[in-house]
Design a protein around this motif. Structure first.
Motif, mmCIF file in Angstrom:
data_model
loop_
_atom_site.group_PDB
_atom_site.id
_atom_site.type_symbol
_atom_site.label_atom_id
_atom_site.label_comp_id
_atom_site.label_asym_id
_atom_site.label_seq_id
_atom_site.Cartn_x
_atom_site.Cartn_y
_atom_site.Cartn_z
ATOM 1 N N ALA A 1 0.832 -1.202 0.000
ATOM 2 C CA ALA A 1 0.000 0.000 0.000
ATOM 3 C C ALA A 1 0.867 1.254 0.000
ATOM 4 O O ALA A 1 0.565 2.233 -0.693
ATOM 5 N N VAL A 2 1.951 1.227 0.764
ATOM 6 C CA VAL A 2 2.888 2.356 0.736
ATOM 7 C C VAL A 2 3.515 2.477 -0.645
ATOM 8 O O VAL A 2 3.617 3.581 -1.207
ATOM 9 N N ALA B 1 -26.326 -13.252 -3.541
ATOM 10 C CA ALA B 1 -26.179 -12.006 -2.779
ATOM 11 C C ALA B 1 -24.979 -11.225 -3.301
ATOM 12 O O ALA B 1 -24.101 -11.778 -3.961
ATOM 13 N N PRO B 2 -24.909 -9.917 -3.026
ATOM 14 C CA PRO B 2 -23.736 -9.143 -3.438
ATOM 15 C C PRO B 2 -22.469 -9.670 -2.767
ATOM 16 O O PRO B 2 -22.507 -10.297 -1.709
ATOM 17 N N ARG B 3 -21.343 -9.398 -3.406
ATOM 18 C CA ARG B 3 -20.076 -9.798 -2.820
ATOM 19 C C ARG B 3 -19.860 -9.060 -1.506
ATOM 20 O O ARG B 3 -20.106 -7.855 -1.425
ATOM 21 N N PRO B 4 -19.416 -9.740 -0.449
ATOM 22 C CA PRO B 4 -19.169 -9.065 0.821
ATOM 23 C C PRO B 4 -18.106 -7.976 0.670
ATOM 24 O O PRO B 4 -17.198 -8.079 -0.163
ATOM 25 N N VAL B 5 -18.218 -6.948 1.476
ATOM 26 C CA VAL B 5 -17.221 -5.875 1.515
ATOM 27 C C VAL B 5 -16.137 -6.268 2.508
ATOM 28 O O VAL B 5 -16.426 -6.712 3.625
ATOM 29 N N LEU B 6 -14.882 -6.131 2.099
ATOM 30 C CA LEU B 6 -13.754 -6.450 2.979
ATOM 31 C C LEU B 6 -13.164 -5.170 3.543
ATOM 32 O O LEU B 6 -12.992 -4.186 2.829
ATOM 33 N N TYR B 7 -12.826 -5.211 4.822
ATOM 34 C CA TYR B 7 -12.143 -4.092 5.462
ATOM 35 C C TYR B 7 -10.822 -4.580 6.039
ATOM 36 O O TYR B 7 -10.794 -5.336 7.014
ATOM 37 N N GLY B 8 -9.726 -4.148 5.409
ATOM 38 C CA GLY B 8 -8.402 -4.414 5.943
ATOM 39 C C GLY B 8 -7.830 -3.144 6.544
ATOM 40 O O GLY B 8 -8.516 -2.131 6.678
ATOM 41 N N SER B 9 -6.562 -3.201 6.894
ATOM 42 C CA SER B 9 -5.922 -2.053 7.534
ATOM 43 C C SER B 9 -4.778 -1.464 6.722
ATOM 44 O O SER B 9 -4.275 -0.390 7.046
ATOM 45 N N ALA B 10 -4.354 -2.151 5.650
ATOM 46 C CA ALA B 10 -3.143 -1.754 4.939
ATOM 47 C C ALA B 10 -3.221 -0.329 4.401
ATOM 48 O O ALA B 10 -2.313 0.480 4.599
ATOM 49 N N GLY B 11 -4.305 -0.012 3.699
ATOM 50 C CA GLY B 11 -4.423 1.330 3.122
ATOM 51 C C GLY B 11 -4.455 2.409 4.177
ATOM 52 O O GLY B 11 -3.851 3.481 4.019
ATOM 53 N N ALA B 12 -5.134 2.134 5.288
ATOM 54 C CA ALA B 12 -5.264 3.132 6.348
ATOM 55 C C ALA B 12 -3.925 3.421 7.017
ATOM 56 O O ALA B 12 -3.585 4.580 7.288
ATOM 57 N N VAL B 13 -3.148 2.358 7.299
ATOM 58 C CA VAL B 13 -1.871 2.613 7.975
ATOM 59 C C VAL B 13 -0.870 3.282 7.034
ATOM 60 O O VAL B 13 -0.061 4.112 7.464
ATOM 61 N N ALA C 1 0.815 6.867 7.872
ATOM 62 C CA ALA C 1 2.267 7.087 7.871
ATOM 63 C C ALA C 1 2.621 8.327 7.060
ATOM 64 O O ALA C 1 3.453 9.151 7.481
ATOM 65 N N LEU C 2 1.996 8.485 5.906
ATOM 66 C CA LEU C 2 2.269 9.670 5.091
ATOM 67 C C LEU C 2 1.808 10.935 5.805
ATOM 68 O O LEU C 2 2.505 11.959 5.786
ATOM 69 N N ARG C 3 0.635 10.869 6.458
ATOM 70 C CA ARG C 3 0.165 12.047 7.195
ATOM 71 C C ARG C 3 1.125 12.428 8.311
ATOM 72 O O ARG C 3 1.408 13.613 8.519
#
Length: 261
Positions: A18-19, A196-208, A212-214
Motif C-alpha cells: 500500500a505504501v 447475494a452481493p459480494r461481501p465488503v472487505l475491510y483491511g488495515s493496509a491502506g489506512a496505515v 504514515a504519510l500524514r
C-alpha cells in the motif's frame, strides 16, 4: 523518504505494498522475525521484546517512520515502541477496521486469530465502535500460518473452516490479521452467499499507509517514479525477499523494486 515496517512474518506485505502504490519513490525496510514466529502464542512481554528487536534493526537503516504492521504486536508492543522511538521516529500501529466496517450497521464478521478472537482488546473495539451492527467474531485457526508458508491447500482449508463459522448473508468482513489481506479475494469468495452481493472487505493496509504519510507531512503521489529501494531484514539479518512472499501479488510488486545490498 523511507518507511520501515515490522511484523513477525510476511503479513507486512499488504501495508508495504500500500505504501509502494501510494509513493513508489519511498524506500521500504521490511523487518520480520522468522526466528521467533509465530508471535501469537507468546506472552505479551515476549512479543514486546521481539517487536522491539525488529524495530531496532530497522532503525539502523534510518527510516522516517515505522509501521507496526501486525495486530498482535500493536496490542502488546505499541506503547513500548512509542516510548523508545518517538518523537524522533513516528510509530503507526495497526487496528482492525471495526469502526468503518460497522459504520453502516448490517451484518459484520471479524475474522481474527484464535488468540485475538474474544480477547478483551477486540471486545473493547466492538463495544466502542460496533454502532449497533450485528457482529460475529470468527476464529481463523491456522490461516495466518498457512499464508506465511504459502501452503495453498492449508489456506483453502482454513478459509473454508472460518467461512463455515460465518453467518450466511454476512455483508462485511473485517480482516483482523494482516496476513489475511494477502488472500482477501479468496476470503470474499468463500463468504459470499449465492445470489447475494459480494461481501465488503475491510483491511488495515491502506489506512496505515495513509497515516504514515500524514505523520510525515507527505501526500500520496502514485505517479512518482518507482525509485524507492527495498531492504529486507529477517531477524535482523539483511536478506532477499522470502520466496513465499513472491506467491502473493503484494510480494511480487515489492520484488520489482531495487534491493539494497
Amino acid at each position: 523518504m523511507k518507511i520501515a515496517l515490522v511484523d513477525s512474518g510476511i503479513g507486512l506485505l499488504a501495508a508495504a505494498a500500500a505504501v509502494r502504490r501510494a509513493r513508489p519513490d519511498a524506500g521500504l525496510v521490511l523487518s520480520s522475525d522468522p526466528d521467533g514466529m509465530p508471535w501469537g502464542p507468546r506472552t505479551g512481554e515476549e512479543i514486546r521484546d521481539r517487536a522491539l528487536a525488529c524495530a531496532r534493526a530497522a532503525t539502523e537503516h534510518r527510516p522516517d517512520a515505522l509501521i507496526v504492521a501486525c495486530n498482535t504486536a500493536s496490542v502488546h508492543a505499541l506503547p513500548a515502541l512509542r516510548a523508545e522511538l518517538e518523537p524522533g521516529l513516528p510509530v503507526i500501529g495497526t487496528v482492525p477496521a471495526v469502526k468503518p466496517a460497522a459504520a453502516g450497521g448490517g451484518t459484520v464478521a471479524v475474522w481474527a486469530t484464535p488468540a485475538t478472537t474474544g480477547s478483551p482488546y477486540q471486545r473493547r473495539l466492538i463495544s466502542e465502535y460496533g454502532n449497533g451492527a450485528q457482529i460475529t467474531e470468527v476464529p481463523c485457526h491456522g490461516l495466518a500460518d498457512a499464508v506465511e508458508r504459502a501452503d495453498e491447500q492449508a489456506i483453502d482449508a482454513a478459509i473454508d473452516a472460518a467461512a463455515a463459522l460465518t453467518p450466511a448473508g454476512t455483508g462485511t468482513v473485517v480482516l483482523g490479521c494482516t496476513h489475511y489481506e494477502l488472500v482477501g479475494e479468496r476470503i470474499r469468495s468463500a463468504v459470499r452467499t449465492p445470489g447475494a452481493p459480494r461481501p465488503v472487505l475491510y483491511g488495515s493496509a491502506g489506512a496505515v499507509a495513509a497515516q504514515a504519510l500524514r505523520r510525515l507531512g507527505e501526500s500520496a503521489g502514485p505517479a512518482a517514479g518507482p525509485s524507492g529501494e527495498l531492504t529486507v531484514l529477517l531477524s535482523g539479518r539483511t536478506a532477499a525477499l522470502p520466496e513465499a512472499a513472491r506467491t502473493y501479488a503484494e510480494g511480487r510488486l515489492l520484488a520489482a523494486a531495487p534491493a539494497t545490498p
